[in-house]
Design an enzyme around this catalytic site. Structure first.
Site, PDB file in Angstrom:
ATOM      1  N   SER A   8       0.848  -1.197   0.000  1.00 12.47           N
ATOM      2  CA  SER A   8       0.000   0.000   0.000  1.00 12.47           C
ATOM      3  C   SER A   8       0.878   1.238   0.000  1.00 12.47           C
ATOM      4  O   SER A   8       1.827   1.338   0.791  1.00 12.47           O
ATOM      5  CB  SER A   8      -0.875   0.010   1.253  1.00 12.47           C
ATOM      6  OG  SER A   8      -1.329   1.319   1.512  1.00 12.47           O
ATOM      7  N   HIS A  31      -1.197  -1.307  -4.156  1.00  7.87           N
ATOM      8  CA  HIS A  31      -2.500  -1.131  -3.490  1.00  7.87           C
ATOM      9  C   HIS A  31      -2.712   0.362  -3.212  1.00  7.87           C
ATOM     10  O   HIS A  31      -1.905   0.998  -2.533  1.00  7.87           O
ATOM     11  CB  HIS A  31      -2.462  -1.939  -2.189  1.00  7.87           C
ATOM     12  CG  HIS A  31      -3.704  -1.904  -1.365  1.00  7.87           C
ATOM     13  ND1 HIS A  31      -4.740  -2.795  -1.519  1.00  7.87           N
ATOM     14  CD2 HIS A  31      -4.069  -1.099  -0.333  1.00  7.87           C
ATOM     15  CE1 HIS A  31      -5.687  -2.552  -0.627  1.00  7.87           C
ATOM     16  NE2 HIS A  31      -5.305  -1.518   0.116  1.00  7.87           N
ATOM     17  N   ASP A  33      -5.170   3.171  -1.612  1.00 11.33           N
ATOM     18  CA  ASP A  33      -6.257   3.371  -0.662  1.00 11.33           C
ATOM     19  C   ASP A  33      -6.981   4.682  -0.938  1.00 11.33           C
ATOM     20  O   ASP A  33      -6.411   5.758  -0.763  1.00 11.33           O
ATOM     21  CB  ASP A  33      -5.701   3.379   0.770  1.00 11.33           C
ATOM     22  CG  ASP A  33      -5.225   1.999   1.192  1.00 11.33           C
ATOM     23  OD1 ASP A  33      -6.051   1.071   1.190  1.00 11.33           O
ATOM     24  OD2 ASP A  33      -4.022   1.848   1.493  1.00 11.33           O
ATOM     25  N   MET A  35      -9.926   7.114   0.170  1.00 11.94           N
ATOM     26  CA  MET A  35     -10.785   7.390   1.337  1.00 11.94           C
ATOM     27  C   MET A  35     -11.493   8.721   1.126  1.00 11.94           C
ATOM     28  O   MET A  35     -10.892   9.671   0.626  1.00 11.94           O
ATOM     29  CB  MET A  35      -9.932   7.476   2.606  1.00 11.94           C
ATOM     30  CG  MET A  35      -9.054   6.261   2.851  1.00 11.94           C
ATOM     31  SD  MET A  35      -8.253   6.359   4.445  1.00 11.94           S
ATOM     32  CE  MET A  35      -7.089   4.996   4.332  1.00 11.94           C
ATOM     33  N   HIS A  64      -8.505   0.152  -3.403  1.00  9.64           N
ATOM     34  CA  HIS A  64      -9.319  -0.197  -2.231  1.00  9.64           C
ATOM     35  C   HIS A  64     -10.158   1.036  -1.904  1.00  9.64           C
ATOM     36  O   HIS A  64      -9.642   2.020  -1.354  1.00  9.64           O
ATOM     37  CB  HIS A  64      -8.382  -0.583  -1.071  1.00  9.64           C
ATOM     38  CG  HIS A  64      -9.087  -0.868   0.209  1.00  9.64           C
ATOM     39  ND1 HIS A  64      -8.420  -1.004   1.396  1.00  9.64           N
ATOM     40  CD2 HIS A  64     -10.402  -1.055   0.499  1.00  9.64           C
ATOM     41  CE1 HIS A  64      -9.290  -1.252   2.372  1.00  9.64           C
ATOM     42  NE2 HIS A  64     -10.499  -1.286   1.842  1.00  9.64           N
ATOM     43  N   MET A  66     -12.519   3.008   0.119  1.00 13.56           N
ATOM     44  CA  MET A  66     -13.165   3.185   1.421  1.00 13.56           C
ATOM     45  C   MET A  66     -14.045   4.430   1.302  1.00 13.56           C
ATOM     46  O   MET A  66     -13.729   5.499   1.844  1.00 13.56           O
ATOM     47  CB  MET A  66     -12.102   3.314   2.513  1.00 13.56           C
ATOM     48  CG  MET A  66     -11.439   1.974   2.822  1.00 13.56           C
ATOM     49  SD  MET A  66      -9.850   2.147   3.637  1.00 13.56           S
ATOM     50  CE  MET A  66      -8.798   2.347   2.195  1.00 13.56           C
ATOM     51  N   MET A 135     -10.470  -7.158   6.174  1.00 11.17           N
ATOM     52  CA  MET A 135      -9.700  -6.135   6.884  1.00 11.17           C
ATOM     53  C   MET A 135      -9.252  -6.678   8.238  1.00 11.17           C
ATOM     54  O   MET A 135     -10.059  -7.268   8.967  1.00 11.17           O
ATOM     55  CB  MET A 135     -10.555  -4.878   7.133  1.00 11.17           C
ATOM     56  CG  MET A 135     -10.959  -4.085   5.904  1.00 11.17           C
ATOM     57  SD  MET A 135      -9.592  -3.374   4.973  1.00 11.17           S
ATOM     58  CE  MET A 135      -8.736  -2.388   6.203  1.00 11.17           C
ATOM     59  N   ASP A 173      -5.629  -7.043   4.827  1.00 10.27           N
ATOM     60  CA  ASP A 173      -5.142  -5.663   4.791  1.00 10.27           C
ATOM     61  C   ASP A 173      -5.255  -5.065   6.184  1.00 10.27           C
ATOM     62  O   ASP A 173      -6.348  -5.032   6.756  1.00 10.27           O
ATOM     63  CB  ASP A 173      -6.003  -4.871   3.783  1.00 10.27           C
ATOM     64  CG  ASP A 173      -5.583  -3.417   3.647  1.00 10.27           C
ATOM     65  OD1 ASP A 173      -4.520  -3.041   4.176  1.00 10.27           O
ATOM     66  OD2 ASP A 173      -6.329  -2.657   2.994  1.00 10.27           O
TER      67      ASP A 173
HETATM   68  C1  DX5 Z   1      -6.083   1.020   5.993  1.00 11.01           C
HETATM   69  C2  DX5 Z   1      -5.710   0.732   4.568  1.00 11.01           C
HETATM   70  C3  DX5 Z   1      -4.488  -0.082   4.436  1.00 11.01           C
HETATM   71  C4  DX5 Z   1      -3.243   0.544   5.017  1.00 11.01           C
HETATM   72  C5  DX5 Z   1      -2.372  -0.576   5.481  1.00 11.01           C
HETATM   73  O1  DX5 Z   1      -7.377   1.452   6.075  1.00 11.01           O
HETATM   74  O2  DX5 Z   1      -6.752   0.063   3.893  1.00 11.01           O
HETATM   75  O3  DX5 Z   1      -4.274  -0.495   3.086  1.00 11.01           O
HETATM   76  O4  DX5 Z   1      -2.516   1.319   4.111  1.00 11.01           O
HETATM   77  O5  DX5 Z   1      -1.328  -0.045   6.185  1.00 11.01           O
HETATM   78  P1  DX5 Z   1      -0.541  -0.930   7.265  1.00 11.01           P
HETATM   79  O6  DX5 Z   1       0.048  -2.093   6.518  1.00 11.01           O
HETATM   80  O7  DX5 Z   1       0.463   0.007   7.802  1.00 11.01           O
HETATM   81  O8  DX5 Z   1      -1.558  -1.379   8.278  1.00 11.01           O
HETATM   82 ZN    ZN Z   2      -6.211  -0.839   1.916  1.00  9.68          ZN
END
Ligand code: DX5
Ligand code: ZN
Length: 216
Positions: A8, A31, A33, A35, A64, A66, A135, A173
């Site tokens: 990520s 990956h 993220d 948000m 991903h 969110m 998750m 994840d």
């Molecule tokens: C959290 C994200 C993850 C995050 C993981 O909500 O979906 O992808 O970047 O980071 P680590 O590996 O540091 O938990």
């Molecule tokens: Zn993620």
């Protein structure tokens, strides 16, 4: 069951995104993220960045999402060049319709479950998906502690996938590290997101290789 590592970029230097992705040539996917500050209490990057990144790297992009209302917004990520698009079960109004739309647009369709969401209610629709993301932290931030309480769900999901004879990938994840990846693999995961474990290291690609070894 091939092991795949999907770092990520949440904890990477986002002002130098293409360079940061170039530091992980051994990764299988990158990956990303997304948000929206509604589904989770944090705001990151969105469609224009995914579009640009898809042009700037040969690694396939694993988005991903969110976000609220993925039924409306997720298909554009497939059009933007993401090879895999993950929406959250808790946010989707019509997950089957959405998964079919993502596949029709040429992306792998994937659905994510927050730690308190059970896999059982979705057992009959797993065939609509290419990947299920379990998750192992509450979504929203990198660098959180791995939740061991999610391991039984990985096992149950692996059983459902085996019983149904599906090709579905099982991704984990959140808090995945050199210390925790073995437990996830043992429970049945085969695709591993790691953010801070990879990008806090001096040599991120060496960590990708190390994670792969520990999961195999
Ligand atoms: C959290 C994200 C993850 C995050 C993981 O909500 O979906 O992808 O970047 O980071 P680590 O590996 O540091 O938990
Ligand atoms: Zn993620």
């Amino acid at each position: 069951m091939a092991i795949q590592i999907t770092p990520s970029i949440l904890n990477a230097d986002l002002s130098r995104l293409a360079d940061e992705v170039a530091r992980i040539p051994s990764a299988d996917w990158v990956h990303v993220d997304v948000m929206d500050n509604h589904f989770v209490p944090n705001l990151t990057i969105g469609l224009p960045v995914v579009e640009s990144l898809a042009q700037a790297t040969d690694l396939p992009i694993d988005t991903h999402l969110m976000i609220e209302d993925p039924d409306r917004w997720a298909p554009a990520y497939a059009e933007a060049g993401a090879g895999s698009v993950t929406f959250h079960a808790e946010a989707a109004k019509a997950p089957v319709r959405l998964a079919r739309e993502l596949r029709a647009k040429g992306a792998r369709a994937s659905m994510a479950l927050k730690p308190a969401t059970s896999v059982e209610p979705y057992a009959d629709m797993l065939g609509e998906l290419d990947m299920l993301l379990i998750m192992t932290v509450e979504p929203g931030f990198g660098g959180q502690k791995f939740l061991d309480a999610c391991l039984p769900k990985i096992r149950r999901a692996r059983e459902l996938v085996s019983e149904a004879g599906l090709e579905l990938w099982l991704q984990v994840d959140g808090g995945v590290s050199l210390e925790t990846i073995g437990r996830c693999a043992e429970a049945g995961a085969d695709v591993f997101v790691a953010g801070s474990a990879v990008y806090s290291a001096e040599d991120p690609d060496a960590v990708v290789e190390e994670l792969r070894k520990l999961a195999t």
